[in-house]
Design an enzyme around this catalytic site. Structure first.
Site, PDB file in Angstrom:
ATOM      1  CE  LYS A 185      -0.266   3.275   4.774  1.00 49.01           C
ATOM      2  NZ  LYS A 185      -0.258   3.386   6.227  1.00 49.01           N
ATOM      3  CD  GLU A 194      -3.097   5.572   6.773  1.00 48.06           C
ATOM      4  OE1 GLU A 194      -3.014   5.622   5.527  1.00 48.06           O
ATOM      5  OE2 GLU A 194      -2.195   5.064   7.476  1.00 48.06           O
ATOM      6  CB  SER A 216       5.036  -1.783  12.065  1.00 51.42           C
ATOM      7  OG  SER A 216       4.624  -0.448  12.285  1.00 51.42           O
ATOM      8  CG  HIS A 275      -5.903   1.966   5.079  1.00 48.78           C
ATOM      9  ND1 HIS A 275      -5.514   2.920   5.985  1.00 48.78           N
ATOM     10  CD2 HIS A 275      -4.873   1.097   4.979  1.00 48.78           C
ATOM     11  CE1 HIS A 275      -4.289   2.635   6.405  1.00 48.78           C
ATOM     12  NE2 HIS A 275      -3.882   1.535   5.815  1.00 48.78           N
ATOM     13  CD  GLU A 335      -3.598  -2.475   7.243  1.00 52.00           C
ATOM     14  OE1 GLU A 335      -2.484  -2.708   6.772  1.00 52.00           O
ATOM     15  OE2 GLU A 335      -4.238  -1.436   7.000  1.00 52.00           O
ATOM     16  N   GLY A 390       2.256   2.255  10.756  1.00 53.08           N
ATOM     17  CA  GLY A 390       3.207   3.348  10.604  1.00 53.08           C
ATOM     18  C   GLY A 390       3.901   3.743  11.897  1.00 53.08           C
ATOM     19  CG  ASN A 397      -1.713   1.224   1.422  1.00 53.95           C
ATOM     20  OD1 ASN A 397      -1.790   2.061   0.528  1.00 53.95           O
ATOM     21  ND2 ASN A 397      -2.341   1.358   2.589  1.00 53.95           N
TER      22      ASN A 397
END
Ligand code: PGA
Length: 255
Positions: free
Chosen positions: A13, A97, A216, A95, A170, A176, A11
């Site tokens: 991003k 985010e 991560s 996702h 996730e 991250g 991904n």
């Protein structure tokens, strides 16, 4: 016993550029072999470039979001049919985010997954709890609240105990941050997701559905994570931007 082929999904991003993308793809392609599925998810403007770069390779590519609508007055949105014109086969939906910065509800995520399935695309549906939710003992209820609308909306796409849908667990606190869920922590949630699939859609579907771990993942921790019974690969953010790291994670998926 179903054998699930491992999937390593990158991904990107909101990262990349024409030159950087070409270099990245050239860098990891040699690590790709038939025993592991690999895909990358780029910002919309680079899908046409990926169509060219990945032509004739085994690597699939896709977008990081998609509209639940087919067409019309939805400024800024991109439809499944547009994605298909550029060779897209998979899309990430839900996702964390997008859930947090764009207020996407689990119901919206489910409708996006439906739009993808209707178009013959593979949705990678992301679920995961925040640290506060984990500390409050709410992992199972949060995952269930994210997963159940998807199961309810997408159940009609199950054929012979299978659907193309992929789930990515996730944990938000691991994305991250450099803090990875331990293989045991991840396995526990993956097993819970599979049990939920089994209870709602049957054993065959539960056994055939791939559940990726994301948060991560690095070359150094990938193999241990991927060796767990219910972890079928990874959704990789930061490490997917380095061809060395992404190659290392692909190799780790080969066992
Ligand atoms: P990360 O991101 O690997 O950088 O933690 C994973 C993701 O958000 O998909």
């Amino acid at each position: 016993m179903t054998t699930r082929k491992k999937l390593v999904a990158g991904n990107w991003k909101m990262n990349g550029g024409l030159a950087a993308n070409a270099e990245l793809v050239r860098g990891f392609l040699p690590a790709v072999t038939a025993d592991v599925e690999v895909s990358v998810f780029a910002p919309f403007p680079y899908l046409a470039q990926l169509q060219g770069l990945l032509e004739g390779t085994a690597v699939a590519f896709g977008s990081q979001d998609v509209s639940a609508k087919a067409s019309g007055a939805y400024t800024g949105e991109v439809s499944v049919s547009m994605l298909k014109e550029f060779g897209v086969r998979q899309v990430i939906v839900g996702h964390s985010e997008r859930r947090s910065y764009h207020a996407e509800s689990s119901e919206t995520v489910a409708l996006k997954a439906v739009a993808a399935l209707e178009a013959g695309l593979v949705p990678l549906v992301c679920v995961g709890e925040t640290l506060a939710e984990r500390e409050a003992g709410q992992v199972e209820s949060v995952i269930a609240s994210q997963l159940d609308p998807v199961i309810a909306q997408c159940a009609r796409f199950v054929q012979n105990g299978q659907w193309p849908l992929v789930i990515a667990y996730e944990p938000v606190w691991a994305i991250g941050t450099g803090v990875t869920a331990s293989p045991e922590q991840a396995q526990e949630v993956h097993a819970m997701i599979r049990a939920r699939l089994q209870a709602m859609l049957g054993e065959s579907l539960a056994q055939s559905t791939r559940i990726l771990y994301g948060g991560s993942v690095k070359p150094g921790n990938a193999q241990e994570l991927f060796s767990k019974q219910d972890i079928d690969g990874g959704l990789i953010g930061g490490a997917a931007l380095s061809s060395d790291d992404f190659s290392g994670i692909i190799r780790a998926a080969k066992g």
